[in-house]
Scaffold this active site. Structure first.
Site, PDB file in Angstrom:
ATOM      1  N   ASP A  38      -4.939  11.326  54.158  1.00 19.58           N
ATOM      2  CA  ASP A  38      -5.110  12.378  53.680  1.00 19.58           C
ATOM      3  C   ASP A  38      -3.987  13.116  53.623  1.00 19.58           C
ATOM      4  O   ASP A  38      -3.191  13.094  54.623  1.00 19.58           O
ATOM      5  CB  ASP A  38      -6.402  13.175  54.309  1.00 19.58           C
ATOM      6  N   ASP A  73       1.157  12.346  51.595  1.00 18.32           N
ATOM      7  CA  ASP A  73       1.005  12.658  50.249  1.00 18.32           C
ATOM      8  C   ASP A  73       1.073  11.154  49.432  1.00 18.32           C
ATOM      9  O   ASP A  73       2.137  10.582  49.296  1.00 18.32           O
ATOM     10  CB  ASP A  73       2.210  13.444  49.618  1.00 18.32           C
ATOM     11  N   ASN A 100     -10.571   7.705  47.195  1.00 21.27           N
ATOM     12  CA  ASN A 100     -11.578   8.728  46.960  1.00 21.27           C
ATOM     13  C   ASN A 100     -10.432   9.915  46.452  1.00 21.27           C
ATOM     14  O   ASN A 100     -10.947  10.983  46.147  1.00 21.27           O
ATOM     15  CB  ASN A 100     -12.145   8.940  48.160  1.00 21.27           C
ATOM     16  N   TYR A 170      -7.851  16.648  34.099  1.00 22.10           N
ATOM     17  CA  TYR A 170      -8.352  15.970  35.031  1.00 22.10           C
ATOM     18  C   TYR A 170      -9.063  14.857  34.605  1.00 22.10           C
ATOM     19  O   TYR A 170      -8.952  13.523  34.935  1.00 22.10           O
ATOM     20  CB  TYR A 170      -9.113  16.815  35.626  1.00 22.10           C
ATOM     21  N   LYS A 174      -8.706  10.454  34.967  1.00 19.40           N
ATOM     22  CA  LYS A 174      -9.818   9.607  35.310  1.00 19.40           C
ATOM     23  C   LYS A 174      -9.958   8.597  34.436  1.00 19.40           C
ATOM     24  O   LYS A 174     -10.264   7.456  34.891  1.00 19.40           O
ATOM     25  CB  LYS A 174     -10.861  10.407  35.813  1.00 19.40           C
TER      26      LYS A 174
END
Length: 269
Positions: A38, A73, A100, A170, A174
């Site tokens: 993360d 990152d 994710n 966004y 995707k």
């Protein structure tokens, strides 16, 4: 257990809270060891998410599984490859990768197709697309040695816009993920690696709940327009991901499964 992952190693990006935490804990319940990556290992605390232990790593270890956590990152290629190298050094294998990490992280009032700035566009593609590509490329050699599964995360927004088309960049990132998933499935299939995608709808993670009013998204009135008449819960998504990484999906690759309660079947919210 029906979908036992005993002895396997799963990597979950964006795993320190929210939807990523849900995936990580479910894998641990199924017997897997879990590596959590993360950009902010304190993300759960920042969004008021209640953990049963100080960290997600501690929660996984309480379930009797091994776990490491790495703050990085992953849109930085070198950082992603270094993290994967550290994971391989600790566990000796990689069996599952769930990409994710990501999200609609820029101000949505300035994120439509005609208004989005170059800076926001680059940030959205870095977080949602570059991160996933870097991790897939870094993990591919290890996954190819014994076979395995990759699950990338898209969004129902690829199929339907809200009335203001507020998530143009966004959802474009995707959409790129979905095409990349299919190409990667073709390339890695002969090596026994399956690559699939899930496209969630409105899922009530702590972060989404905290931003719902400001963004006018994932509100109760929207739930009334969804065919299943409710907003999604993290378990709705983890169940589909569990299927995709299990042997029950052993002949499934290159697919994108919508997990939206049927939101894509009705008018945009």
């Amino acid at each position: 257990m029906r979908n036992s992952l005993e002895g396997k190693l799963a990597i979950v990006t964006g795993g320190a809270g929210g939807m990523g935490r849900a995936h990580a804990l479910r894998f641990a319940e199924l017997g897997a060891n879990v590596a959590i990556l993360d950009v902010d290992l304190q993300v759960a605390r920042r969004h008021g998410e209640e953990l049963t232990a100080p960290t997600v790593r501690d929660e996984i270890q309480a379930l009797g599984r091994d776990s490491i956590e790495i703050e990085a990152d992953l849109s930085d290629r070198e950082a992603a490859f270094a993290a994967v190298q550290q994971i391989e050094g600790h566990f000796g294998r990689i069996d599952i990768l769930v990409n994710n990490a990501g999200g609609a992280i820029t101000p949505i009032e300035h994120s439509s197709a005609t208004m989005v700035s170059e800076q926001d566009r680059r940030q959205l593609f870095a977080v949602n697309f570059d991160t996933a590509v870097n991790m897939c490329q870094a993990c591919a050699p290890s996954l190819s040695r014994q076979g395995g599964a990759i699950v990338n995360v898209s969004t129902v927004g690829v199929c339907v816009d809200d009335t203001g088309a507020r998530f143009a960049m966004y959802t474009a990132a995707k959409a790129a993920i979905e095409k990349y998933t299919r190409s990667l499935a073709v390339e890695l299939g002969p090596k026994g690696v399956r690559v699939n995608c899930v496209a969630p709808g409105l899922v009530m993670t702590p972060r989404v709940a905290g931003q719902a009013a400001a963004r006018k998204l994932a509100m109760n009135e929207q739930a009334a327009t969804i065919p299943l008449r409710r907003l999604g819960q993290p378990a709705d998504i983890t169940g589909v991901v569990e299927f995709l990484v299990s042997e029950q999906a052993g002949y499934v690759t290159g697919e994108c499964i919508l997990v939206s309660g049927g939101l894509q079947l009705v008018s945009a919210t």
